[in-house]
Write an enzyme that holds these catalytic residues in place. Structure first.
Site, mmCIF file in Angstrom:
data_model
loop_
_atom_site.group_PDB
_atom_site.id
_atom_site.type_symbol
_atom_site.label_atom_id
_atom_site.label_comp_id
_atom_site.label_asym_id
_atom_site.label_seq_id
_atom_site.Cartn_x
_atom_site.Cartn_y
_atom_site.Cartn_z
ATOM 1 N N ASN A 23 0.911 -1.271 0.067
ATOM 2 C CA ASN A 23 0.001 0.015 0.080
ATOM 3 C C ASN A 23 0.886 1.364 -0.071
ATOM 4 O OD1 ASN A 23 0.599 -0.919 2.680
ATOM 5 N ND2 ASN A 23 -0.377 1.003 3.244
ATOM 6 N N HIS A 24 2.298 1.280 0.331
ATOM 7 C CA HIS A 24 3.114 2.245 0.214
ATOM 8 C C HIS A 24 3.571 2.715 -1.199
ATOM 9 C CE1 HIS A 24 3.661 3.557 4.594
ATOM 10 N NE2 HIS A 24 2.599 2.755 4.767
#
Length: 705
Positions: free
Chosen positions: A122-123
């Site tokens: 998700n980063h």
């Protein structure tokens, strides 16, 4: 396991977060040292390849320094003359959908001795017009094999097909499935929607059956959550899987655990660097050496020695005998004693940490019945002794009030994601202003703000503006071909365009809610407190995209343009025609604002590329004011003595008499944005030259006093 020619050796790690705290003088190299140790362990143990479970980078757009250091580490350990002893026998153009479409060690121009396979988290998820991530840079450099990148298509919540990377070594056959991060709420609904997630099995060939393959899945999602809709339940996964590598959760649970009734085991390696100072991050960090032979596997956990020591403690002041609630000095003395003991404990070298580093210290203080102290001032005395002197202490109230809600063991809420409050406040601030906008939806501005801040997308606001202007122009042009639009009707038509877009979002939100209803029925009592979902999970500390955009909807059915973001959810909107969040608030919560007149004139000047002198601009401004003055006679003479409301008070109340008096000025401002240069010139000639006395007006109302 013996028989090395038939044993596949894999080193498993997740959540390296390269570049974390890169501007901190003490902790800037922590993530790189841990990642280099992981690569070194892979080299020492002579593994066949390294498997990463997402969040290789901490930032969506890592800095040049971070990229350079990462490439240097990968180049040092991955490019060598060591032979690769396994084969990829699947269709590589499907597994690696880049320009080259093959596993990196088969490129004749590179000597790759240590292949690295990774998914995105998700980063470092794909974003932007081309749906690219920082991992695509490493893949283009032929340093990693990037798989598990999904193209969400179909209708409703979307459809994905998960194809395995088929690896063969001797008599061992491994099907490696990868699933890059997808927003948890959406993936949750997809798993509960029939045929939305298709798992492609290996084809039977050369006398092999499907059961001969050892099936591994690596994914990057929330795992431990109270609210089942914001996480992925292990029982959603197919039963044919044998082993699962779970990324995103930072607590190290390296020992494989069997899921009852499912037949597969799950390992959670956790992060290699502490990004949130919580109890779960204080556990020793490990990586996993996985040896596979046939349908059997053997896990071996390996401790990381380069990780900075981290000690966590909890203190309840009212339970301490030697602490006086009325004497702050006794509180300071007691906390000092605890910190000194933790520093002393961390300064002792161990077998796993031959070199001592400045430790990370975190003390959670329950100050019920006591007054707080300044954490920064408290930490000044420990500068040079700990790595985080500015945030050693974190204060919290007694958990009794939280337990009355029916949910126990609610801890660390403010520490898991300390930035949530600020981002929610920014979003609320935009909504609270209740500025009546004519073209730009507030939801689009929220998304642009998030991309500008979190994704470092400098074109976010420009793309938002251009996209909405293009939609409005297209709508007006289509209606102009059918009906003749008068000058006075332009502003009305612009408002109608806005309302139609809002209505489309509402309809798609209702359509998407059908998919949510099934998941709501499956919720069996674990959702009493939504905030609890952030507490029981030791996932990374900046999972902000879901928060900011979780309750938002986007323009469904937008016309594709050069600034449309086909990243994950945005691609879904273009392809499926559904809202990207699935919980749209409809027209009732849509807040809009009035265009600022001066900004509108500036936008028109830029669009038409006119070069005007300062005197010409001043004349245009005077003419605009004159139009306002000339519109005054529309009111009855009896209203001339009436007290006018302040510009602040009229905001958000609809149009009324004030909007009527300034109607032609609004028409001119919006027409200058939407119509051609020639139309603007004609309007200038038609304007009155000698208006009545000037009246000052506020057209933007964008400043809040």
């Amino acid at each position: 396991m013996g028989d090395e020619s038939n044993t596949l050796r894999v080193l498993v790690a997740t959540d390296c977060h390269l570049g974390y705290m890169e501007k901190d003088e003490i902790r800037r190299f922590d993530s790189f040292e841990a990642f280099e140790e992981i690569c070194s362990l892979a080299e020492q143990n002579k593994v066949d390849f390294v498997l990463l479970g997402g969040d290789l980078f901490h930032e969506n757009k890592p800095s040049r320094s971070t990229l350079v250091k990462t490439i240097e580490i990968l180049r040092r350990y991955c490019l060598n003359d060591q032979p690769v002893k396994f084969q990829v026998v699947s269709d590589q153009t499907i597994n690696f959908p880049n320009r080259f479409g093959q596993v990196n060690y088969e490129d004749p121009n590179f000597n790759v001795g240590l292949p690295v396979f990774t998914i995105h988290g998700n980063h470092d998820d794909p974003a932007g017009v081309d749906n690219l991530s920082a991992i695509d840079i490493l893949s283009a450099c032929n340093l990693v094999n990037y798989f598990g990148k999904m193209d969400l298509g179909g209708s409703g919540v979307g459809e994905i097909a998960v194809y395995p990377v088929l690896v063969k070594k001797g008599t061992t056959f491994v099907a490696l499935y990868g699933l890059g991060n997808i927003r948890d709420e959406r993936l949750n609904r997809m798993f509960q929607t029939p045929h939305a997630v298709q798992w492609m099995r290996p084809e039977t060939q050369d006398g092999m059956s499907v059961s001969d393959w050892f099936n591994i899945l690596v994914l990057h999602q929330n795992r431990i959550k109270t609210n089942p809709k914001s996480a992925i339940n292990e029982h959603f996964l197919p039963r044919f899987l044998d082993f699962i590598v779970w990324g995103h959760e930072h607590e190290c649970l390296i020992d494989p655990q069997e899921v009852p009734g499912m037949g597969f085991h799950i390992t959670q390696p956790g992060s290699s660097v502490a990004t949130s100072l919580i109890d779960g991050e204080a556990k020793p960090k490990h990586v996993l050496l996985l040896e596979i032979k046939g349908n059997q596997y053997r896990p071996t956990k390996i401790p990381l020695r380069s990780v900075r020591p981290f000690h966590y403690a909890e203190v309840v002041l009212k339970d301490e005998v030697d602490v006086d609630p009325n004497d702050q000095a006794s509180v300071l003395e007691h906390l000092d004693k605890i910190v000194r003991n933790l520093i002393k404990k961390s300064s002792q070298p161990t077998a796993s940490r031959p070199e001592t580093k400045l430790p990370l210290i975190r003390i959670k203080v329950d100050y019920s019945g006591f007054s707080t102290i300044n954490p920064q001032r408290f930490g000044q005395k420990y500068v040079g002794k700990v790595a985080n002197p500015q945030d050693i202490l974190i204060f919290s109230k007694s958990a009794k009030k939280r337990q009355t809600t029916g949910v126990g063991n609610i801890d660390d809420s403010e520490k898991l994601r300390p930035e949530e409050l600020n981002q929610q406040t920014i979003e609320a601030l935009v909504a609270e202003n209740n500025l009546k906008m004519e073209i730009l939806p507030v939801d689009d501005l929220d998304i642009a703000l998030h991309d500008f801040v979190s994704k470092d997308d400098k074109m976010a606001f420009y793309a938002c503006l251009q996209r909405n202007l293009e939609e409005t122009r297209t709508k007006l042009n289509s209606e102009a071909d059918k009906f003749k639009i008068e000058e006075e009707d332009i502003i009305v038509k612009v408002g109608e365009c806005m309302q139609e877009r809002v209505k489309e979002r509402s309809l798609r939100s209702k359509e998407d809610s059908r998919f949510t209803s099934s998941s709501q029925n499956l919720d069996t009592g674990g959702r009493s407190v939504t905030a609890q979902s952030n507490l029981n999970s030791f996932s990374d500390d900046e999972d902000t995209r879901e928060m900011l955009l979780g309750a938002r909807t986007t323009n469904a059915g937008r016309k594709a343009s050069g600034f449309t973001r086909p990243s994950k959810d945005a691609t879904d909107v273009a392809k499926t025609g559904t809202s990207r969040r699935g919980r749209g608030r409809g027209t009732a919560s849509m807040k809009q604002t009035t265009l600022n007149f001066s900004q509108s004139r500036s936008s028109a000047a830029i669009r038409s590329e006119e070069v005007q002198s300062s005197s010409d601009e001043e004349n245009e401004t005077n003419e605009a004011n004159e139009v306002v003055e000339s519109s005054e006679p529309e009111e009855s003479p009896q209203q001339t003595g009436r007290k006018r409301a302040a510009p602040r008070g009229g905001r958000g109340r609809g149009r009324g008499a004030t909007a009527k008096r300034g109607r032609k000025a609004d028409i001119s401002s919006i027409q200058s944005m939407l119509m051609s240069k020639d139309d603007d010139d004609d309007d200038e000639d038609d304007r009155p030259k000698k208006p009545p006395p000037r009246v000052t007006r506020n057209y933007g109302a964008v400043r809040r006093r």
